[in-house]
Design a protein around this motif. Structure first.
Motif, mmCIF file in Angstrom:
data_model
loop_
_atom_site.group_PDB
_atom_site.id
_atom_site.type_symbol
_atom_site.label_atom_id
_atom_site.label_comp_id
_atom_site.label_asym_id
_atom_site.label_seq_id
_atom_site.Cartn_x
_atom_site.Cartn_y
_atom_site.Cartn_z
ATOM 1 N N VAL A 245 8.700 10.506 41.148
ATOM 2 C CA VAL A 245 7.889 10.359 39.975
ATOM 3 C C VAL A 245 8.427 8.909 39.819
ATOM 4 N N THR A 246 7.964 7.861 40.699
ATOM 5 C CA THR A 246 8.159 6.560 40.535
ATOM 6 C C THR A 246 6.650 5.930 40.653
ATOM 7 N N ASN A 247 5.787 6.668 40.482
ATOM 8 C CA ASN A 247 4.277 6.382 40.389
ATOM 9 C C ASN A 247 4.050 5.479 41.628
ATOM 10 N N GLU A 248 4.423 5.741 42.639
ATOM 11 C CA GLU A 248 3.974 5.163 43.792
ATOM 12 C C GLU A 248 2.748 5.647 44.471
ATOM 13 N N GLU A 319 16.175 1.823 30.920
ATOM 14 C CA GLU A 319 16.257 0.345 30.852
ATOM 15 C C GLU A 319 14.742 0.017 31.283
ATOM 16 N N ARG A 320 14.175 0.915 32.143
ATOM 17 C CA ARG A 320 12.811 0.492 32.721
ATOM 18 C C ARG A 320 12.310 1.557 33.048
ATOM 19 N N MET A 321 10.718 1.598 33.036
ATOM 20 C CA MET A 321 10.079 2.801 33.323
ATOM 21 C C MET A 321 8.756 2.353 33.942
ATOM 22 N N ALA A 322 8.392 2.759 35.298
ATOM 23 C CA ALA A 322 7.275 2.409 35.994
ATOM 24 C C ALA A 322 6.142 3.138 35.789
ATOM 25 N N ALA A 323 6.009 4.068 34.576
ATOM 26 C CA ALA A 323 4.726 4.859 34.390
ATOM 27 C C ALA A 323 4.553 5.140 32.977
ATOM 28 N N MET A 324 3.593 5.553 32.828
ATOM 29 C CA MET A 324 2.861 6.157 31.297
ATOM 30 C C MET A 324 2.788 7.359 31.208
ATOM 31 N N PRO A 325 3.794 8.252 30.944
ATOM 32 C CA PRO A 325 3.436 9.808 30.807
ATOM 33 C C PRO A 325 2.324 9.867 29.961
#
Length: 757
Positions: A245-248, A319-325
Motif C-alpha cells: 500500500v505504498t502506491n507504487e 508524517e507523510r502519505m504517498a496516496a490519496m485513499p
C-alpha cells in the motif's frame, strides 16, 4: 595428458577434447538465456511464447549462417535494422500509434524511462515490444561469438543484460548467472586465442564460483540483508503498507508481514467504505503491475450504471502519505492541491510527491449502487479495452487454474459472471485459513495458493480470485487500500496501518467495477483490537487520535446489516461492534459484494494470528518440517560443487581421489577384461608400496623380483598366475575372474599383507 603439460586450444574433459571456442560459445549462451528469460517471462504473461521461440530459433540459425559471410560492419548494420524495425512495430501497436511513431521525443522519453528503473512490464503493449527487440538481442552477440570476436560478443550480450538490470526486470539470481556466463565466455575466448592449460581452466572455474559465493553470502551494507541473491534472506519482515500500500506501480507479494497500529489518516464521510488506494491490471506470477501512465488531474465521469454520491474529507495523521485513499470511484477533488494531483491509469487520485501530516483533501466519489438482480443480468458484452487488459493470466499456470475453477463454478451451478464471482469468493473463504505468518512460495503465487497452500492473507486471496475469474473470461483486477477503520463518530473514521487490505474488483457491462472481498473476516477485529490495546499499554506513539482513544462510536439502537465484504456488523447500545463471517451454505442467499450504504464499522482490519477456524496458526500434525531447496538454491549449490571440484583438480586432490576410487572399486564386464583390470589394480598397488614395473619386464619377472626382495603376499603371485592364464593361454573362466578380483580386493583392504607373512 597432463593438465599442466598440454597447451593449446582444447580442454581435456575425461576422454573428450572440448574446444575453448565452443566453451566460450556455450558460456555466452548462458548469458543470452539469462536476459532472454525476461522476454519469455513477458510472453508467458501476455501471450506469444510460441512466436518468440520461433523468432529466437530463426535468428540463431541466421546468425550461424551469416557468421562467415557477413563482415562485422555489415552485421552491425543488420542488427541495427532489426532493432529499428522491432521498435517501429511496437510503436505501431500502441493506441494512437500513428502519432506516437512520429514523435521522436516520445520514443526517446520512453526508453530513457526504461533505463532509469521503469519495468518493461508496465508498457501497455509489452508483448509487441518483446517480439520486436528479440531478434536484435539474439543476432548481435551470437554472430560475434561465432566470428570469434569474444570481447565484442560479451559487450553486446552484456548491454542487453544490463538493460534489464536497469529496468528492474532481471532477478538478482539471473543477473549473477548472466554475469558468470559473460566472464566465462571472455575467459575461454582468451584461452582460445592464446592457448592455455587445463590448470588455467580450473583457476577460471574457481574464480567464477568465488564470485557466486561472495555475491550470495556477503552483505554490502553491514546489518543489511544476509544475501542479495539467495531467496528468503531479507533483513526484516515488512509491514503490510511497505508490502503493497505504498502506491507504487509494481507490487510484489511477500511472505510473513507485520501490522502497524499507528493512525494513518482520518475520514469524515457520509458513509463508510473501503478507502481505495490503487488498482493493478497485469499479473506476472510474482505480483502485480499497473500498466500505462498517470495523467494530470481532471474531473472524471461516473461509472456507467446506477451510483450514489459519497463525499469524503481525508486528513493525514501520519508524517507523510504517498496516496490519496478514497471510495471507488473518485470523480472530482473539491478541496486540496489539484495542481499536484494526478490520475493513475486505473482511475485513482495520486499526490505528486507525498502528503504531509495535517494536510487534507475532499473527494466526491460515485459509488456503484447496482442491485443483485442488475448484476445477474449484466451479461458479458465487455468493451474491447476491458477484455484486452483484464483477462490476462500467465500461460504456464492458466490451464491448471482453469480446470479447478471450472469444477468450483460447476458445483455451484454458476453460469453468469456474477454467480461465478460469488462461487469463487465463497470457495476461497471456506477452503483457505487466514494467517499473516506464512512462507512465500516459489513460482506462481496464485497457483501455489489455490493448490498447495493451506493459509494466507489478503493479497493471496485477492490474487487467487482475480486469476480464477480471468480464466472464466470474467474481467477482474487486484485492488489495495484500507478498510473503513474505527468509527469514532456518526460520520468519522480513524484508519490505522493495520486496516490496510487487498480485495478484488470485477467488471460488469453497463455497471462498471464492483468490489468483492474473498478474505474471511471472522476473528480479525478481535485480534486487531487486541493489537491496538497492546500498543496503548506499551505507550506506542500515534496509536490514537483524541476521538479514537474514547472508544468506538455506535448507534443508540441495535441494527444488523451486511457489509460488502460478506461480514455481518452488529451495533449494540453497549458501545461495541463485532464482525463475523457471513454464513454460507446451499440454503443461504448469495451475498452482495457492493457497498450497501452503511454497516461497515469497528476496526475492520486485515490480519490475524489465528486461522479461519479460530485455532492458533501453525502447521498441523507432527514431525519435522522438510523444506525443499528452491531452484536458485539448487543451482547455486551445483555451482559451488563445480568450484570445489575445480579446486580439487588444481591441487591434485581430484586425481588422488580418482585413483583411490579406481583402486577400490571394479565394475564387472567379461572374464578377460575383469582379470586384466584386476592385474592393473594389483600393479598400481605394488607400485605405490614398492616400485613400478620397468619397461620390458614381464608380469612374471616383476612379481618374482618383488617376491625375492620383499617377500610379497602369495595372493599377489596367484593373481599374476591367473593373469597369464587368461592373457596368454586364452582361459576365459568366470571363476578365475572372480578369484582374481576377490584377491585384489583383499589386498587393497589389507595392504600390510603385501609385506608377507
Amino acid at each position: 595428458m597432463s593438465a599442466d603439460r598440454a597447451v593449446g586450444t582444447d580442454f581435456e574433459f575425461g576422454d573428450v577434447d572440448v574446444s575453448y571456442h565452443w566453451l566460450a560459445v556455450g558460456s555466452l549462451g548462458v548469458t543470452m538465456v539469462a536476459y532472454l528469460s525476461v522476454l519469455f517471462h513477458i510472453t508467458d504473461i501476455v501471450g506469444g511464447t510460441a512466436t518468440l521461440a520461433a523468432l529466437v530459433a530463426a535468428t540463431l540459425l541466421a546468425g550461424a549462417a551469416t557468421a562467415r559471410r557477413l563482415r562485422p560492419l555489415q552485421a552491425a548494420a543488420l542488427a541495427f535494422v532489426l532493432l529499428a524495425v522491432g521498435l517501429v512495430g511496437y510503436y505501431l501497436a500502441v493506441p494512437s500509434a500513428y502519432l506516437v511513431a512520429l514523435s521522436l521525443g516520445k520514443v526517446v522519453a520512453d526508453n530513457v524511462a526504461l533505463l532509469t528503473g521503469l519495468s518493461v512490464l508496465r508498457m501497455t503493449e509489452v508483448g509487441a515490444w518483446a517480439l520486436g527487440v528479440a531478434p536484435a538481442m539474439v543476432f548481435a552477440p551470437w554472430y560475434l561469438v561465432l566470428r570469434r570476436r569474444y570481447a565484442l560478443a560479451v559487450g553486446a550480450a552484456g548491454t542487453a543484460l544490463g538493460f534489464f538490470v536497469l529496468t528492474g526486470d532481471l532477478s538478482n539470481f539471473a543477473t549473477l548467472v548472466g554475469t558468470l556466463g559473460a566472464t566465462a565466455s571472455l575467459g575461454f575466448g582468451t584461452l582460445a586465442h592464446r592457448g592455455g592449460t587445463a590448470a588455467q581452466v580450473d583457476i577460471l572455474a574457481v574464480v567464477l564460483v568465488a564470485m557466486v559465493v561472495l555475491a550470495s553470502t556477503v552483505s554490502v551494507v553491514p546489518g543489511g540483508a544476509k544475501s542479495p541473491i539467495l531467496p528468503g534472506s531479507g533483513a526484516s519482515t515488512p509491514t503490510v503498507e511497505q508490502a503493497f500500500v505504498t502506491n507504487e506501480e509494481r507490487v510484489s507479494i511477500q511472505g510473513s508481514i507485520r501490522l502497524s497500529p499507528k493512525v494513518r489518516f482520518t475520514v469524515e464521510s457520509s458513509e463508510p467504505a473501503y478507502w481505495r488506494v490503487a488498482a493493478y491490471d497485469r499479473y506476472d506470477g510474482n505480483g502485480w503491475i499497473r500498466t500505462g501512465d498517470a495523467t494530470p488531474y481532471r474531473s472524471r465521469p461516473a461509472p456507467p450504471g446506477p451510483t450514489r454520491s459519497v463525499v469524503q474529507s481525508v486528513t493525514v495523521e501520519a508524517e507523510r502519505m504517498a496516496a490519496m485513499p478514497a471510495a471507488w470511484k473518485p470523480t472530482r477533488l473539491t478541496s486540496g492541491d489539484r495542481e499536484n494531483t494526478r490520475i493513475s491509469s486505473l482511475g485513482a487520485f495520486d499526490p505528486v510527491g507525498a502528503l504531509r501530516e495535517g494536510e487534507s483533501y475532499t473527494v466526491v466519489s460515485r459509488v456503484p449502487d447496482a442491485t443483485e438482480s442488475q448484476l445477474r443480468r449484466a451479461g458479458t458484452d465487455y468493451p474491447e479495452y476491458v477484455e484486452k487488459r483484464y483477462l490476462q493470466v500467465p500461460g504456464s499456470s492458466a490451464d491448471r487454474i482453469l480446470q479447478r475453477t471450472n469444477r468450483i463454478t460447476a458445483a455451484a451451478n454458476a453460469t453468469t459472471p456474477y454467480e461465478k464471482a460469488n462461487a469463487v469468493e465463497r470457495w476461497l473463504e471456506s477452503n483457505k485459513a487466514y494467517s499473516k505468518d506464512i512462507s512465500r512460495p516459489d513460482g506462481n503465487i496464485a497457483e501455489s495458493f489455490i493448490f498447495d497452500m493451506q493459509k494466507g492473507y489478503c493479497t493471496y486471496y485477492a490474487t487467487a480470485m482475480v486469476t480464477m475469474l480471468r480464466t472464466q473470461d470474467v474481467p477482474a483486477r487486484f485492488v489495495v487500500g484500507y478498510t473503513s477503520g474505527q468509527r469514532v463518530a456518526e460520520d468519522e473514521w480513524v484508519v490505522r496501518g493495520l486496516d490496510s487490505h487487498a480485495w478484488v474488483e470485477v467488471y460488469f457491462p453497463r455497471i462498471g467495477w464492483v468490489k468483492f472481498d474473498p478474505t474471511p473476516g471472522g476473528p480479525r477485529q478481535q485480534v486487531e483490537n487486541s493489537r491496538v490495546e497492546q500498543a496503548r499499554e506499551s505507550n506506542v506513539s500515534d496509536v490514537d487520535t483524541g476521538e479514537s482513544a474514547r472508544g468506538t462510536w455506535t448507534p443508540t439502537t441495535t441494527e444488523t446489516t451486511a457489509d460488502p465484504g460478506g461480514t455481518e456488523t452488529t451495533a449494540d447500545p453497549a458501545g461495541t461492534e463485532t464482525t463475523g463471517p457471513a454464513t454460507s451454505g446451499p440454503d443461504i442467499p448469495a451475498r452482495q459484494p457492493i457497498n450497501p450504504g452503511d454497516g461497515i464499522g469497528g476496526t475492520v482490519g486485515e490480519f490475524t494470528t489465528t486461522d479461519a477456524g479460530g485455532g492458533a496458526s501453525g502447521d498441523e500434525g507432527g514431525g519435522i518440517p522438510i523444506s525443499m531447496p528452491s531452484r536458485e538454491q539448487a543451482a547455486l549449490g551445483a555451482l559451488v560443487v563445480v568450484g570445489l571440484l575445480a579446486a580439487a583438480r588444481r591441487i591434485g586432490l581430484l586425481a588422488r581421489l580418482q585413483r583411490a576410487v579406481w583402486l577400490r572399486w571394479q565394475p564387472r564386464r567379461d572374464p578377460e577384461t575383469d582379470v586384466s583390470r584386476a592385474f592393473e589394480r594389483l600393479e598400481r598397488l605394488l607400485a605405490g608400496e614398492y616400485r613400478e614395473r620397468e619397461p620390458g619386464e614381464t608380469p612374471r619377472e616383476y612379481l618374482a623380483a618383488l617376491q625375492s626382495r620383499y617377500d610379497v603376499d602369495d595372493r599377489a603371485e596367484r593373481v599374476g598366475t591367473i593373469y597369464e592364464q587368461v592373457r596368454y593361454a586364452g582361459a576365459t573362466d568366470d571363476g578365475l575372474a572372480d578369484e582374481a578380483v576377490s584377491l585384489v580386493d583383499e589386498l587393497v583392504r589389507d595392504r600390510r599383507g603385501l609385506l608377507g607373512r
